[in-house]
Motif scaffolding. Structure first.
Motif, mmCIF file in Angstrom:
data_model
loop_
_atom_site.group_PDB
_atom_site.id
_atom_site.type_symbol
_atom_site.label_atom_id
_atom_site.label_comp_id
_atom_site.label_asym_id
_atom_site.label_seq_id
_atom_site.Cartn_x
_atom_site.Cartn_y
_atom_site.Cartn_z
ATOM 1 N N GLY A 97 0.608 -1.645 3.993
ATOM 2 C CA GLY A 97 0.117 -2.991 4.410
ATOM 3 C C GLY A 97 -0.218 -3.760 2.976
ATOM 4 O O GLY A 97 0.333 -3.199 2.005
ATOM 5 N N THR A 99 -7.049 1.766 0.981
ATOM 6 C CA THR A 99 -6.339 2.304 -0.191
ATOM 7 C C THR A 99 -6.361 1.302 -1.684
ATOM 8 O O THR A 99 -6.210 0.127 -1.444
ATOM 9 N N CYS A 154 -5.837 -2.414 -0.064
ATOM 10 C CA CYS A 154 -4.942 -2.658 1.279
ATOM 11 C C CYS A 154 -5.962 -3.221 2.385
ATOM 12 O O CYS A 154 -6.955 -2.790 2.497
ATOM 13 N N CYS A 163 -6.196 -0.318 5.410
ATOM 14 C CA CYS A 163 -6.665 1.243 5.159
ATOM 15 C C CYS A 163 -7.396 1.179 3.966
ATOM 16 O O CYS A 163 -8.033 2.373 3.615
ATOM 17 N N CYS A 177 0.036 3.102 3.736
ATOM 18 C CA CYS A 177 0.562 2.634 4.779
ATOM 19 C C CYS A 177 1.489 1.488 4.786
ATOM 20 O O CYS A 177 1.868 1.017 5.927
ATOM 21 N N CYS A 213 0.744 -1.145 -0.084
ATOM 22 C CA CYS A 213 0.006 0.003 0.128
ATOM 23 C C CYS A 213 0.800 1.441 0.001
ATOM 24 O O CYS A 213 1.777 1.531 0.718
HETATM 25 ZN ZN ZN Z 1 -2.790 0.655 3.615
#
Ligand code: ZN
Ligand code: ZN
Length: 280
Positions: A178, A201, A196, A199, A176, A173
């Motif tokens: 992830g 995204t 993600c 989050c 973040c 991501c």
């Molecule tokens: Zn993320």
């Protein structure tokens, strides 16, 4: 942009209205979402300030925009949320499996520290106080994931527009760091996007590459589809991870990815039976 929580709540209400009662797993999810909605309103919208130079340099180096040190965590709120979410997990033990008492009692507060949140965020070993045994550790990560979700979503909303999609295209991501746990093929260009796990995204990624190990060797990559061609299960023989994906061109109604995660739990089961594991 992450799906707004109120749309998820609305869609679940509609489904409940139509079917009379939600399947147990969605009922569980609905309770989580209500807590996350309430917490999300308290978290508000963060305002991280990055200069254009900082953004381009981070993106060019493959560094996500938000690191743990950028997160403003309200620990008392996180502790309260953790307890509420652990209580929902405990209510659905039939579905989830046994929940140790340590995680649902006020004593659980001692596990929620900057250090344990950091270990969750960075995917490193949890502090010894939390890592009582493997089962507890997995559960702890799941509950803290659900508890921090409103905060993570707020960061995605705040910074995602700063990312030029064409410049990223990595397996993790841009907001973040992830891992993705879902993907979709878009309507217009048939591009593949990843989502993600933390989050929500969404970012653009190569269609013929494994996001987890990065291989582009077509001999080790494959996908299965369901009868309607709506879902795809991408698998990689090199790292043995899988990715669930939805083809939006085949969708007949509104698609909300967080709900799709729940609608496709059977695909996870099949993937595991085939010897693949999730990577998130
Ligand atoms: Zn993320
Ligand atoms: Zn792979």
């Amino acid at each position: 942009m992450p799906v707004r929580i109120d749309r998820i709540i609305k869609k679940l209400e509609e489904q409940k209205g139509k079917e009379g009662r939600l399947p147990q797993v969605l009922e569980f999810y609905q309770k989580l979402v209500h807590i996350q909605d309430r917490v999300g309103k308290r978290v508000g919208v963060p305002n991280p300030r990055f200069s254009d130079n900082e953004i381009s340099s981070r993106i060019a180096q493959g560094k996500p925009l938000v690191g743990f040190e950028d997160l403003v965590i309200d620990l008392p709120l996180l502790r309260k949320t953790f307890r509420e979410i652990a209580a929902i997990f405990a209510e659905y033990q039939e579905l989830i499996g046994p929940i140790p008492e340590q995680l649902t009692e006020p004593i659980a507060d001692q596990f929620i520290t900057q250090e344990s949140a950091k270990a969750w965020f960075e995917g490193t070993k949890l502090p010894d106080t939390v890592a009582i045994n493997n089962d507890n550790e997995t559960l702890f990560r799941e509950i803290i994931h659900a508890s921090l979700r409103p905060l993570m979503l707020s960061y995605s909303v705040a910074v995602i527009d700063m990312v030029k999609q064409e410049d990223w295209r990595r397996g993790y991501c841009p907001v973040c760091g992830g891992n993705p746990d879902f993907g979709f093929l878009d309507n217009e260009h048939r591009s593949r996007w990843l989502v993600c796990s933390r989050c929500d995204t969404e970012w653009l990624f190569q269609r013929l590459q494994c996001p987890y190990c990065g291989t582009t060797d077509q001999n080790v990559l494959a996908y299965f589809t369901d009868d309607e061609g709506l879902y795809r299960l991408y698998v990689c023989e090199q790292c043995k991870h899988y990715l669930k994906t939805i083809d939006l061109r085949q969708a007949k109604s509104e698609v909300l990815i967080p709900l799709e995660r729940m609608y496709t739990l059977d695909i996870d089961k099949q993937a595991r039976e085939l010897g693949y594991s999730p990577c998130n």
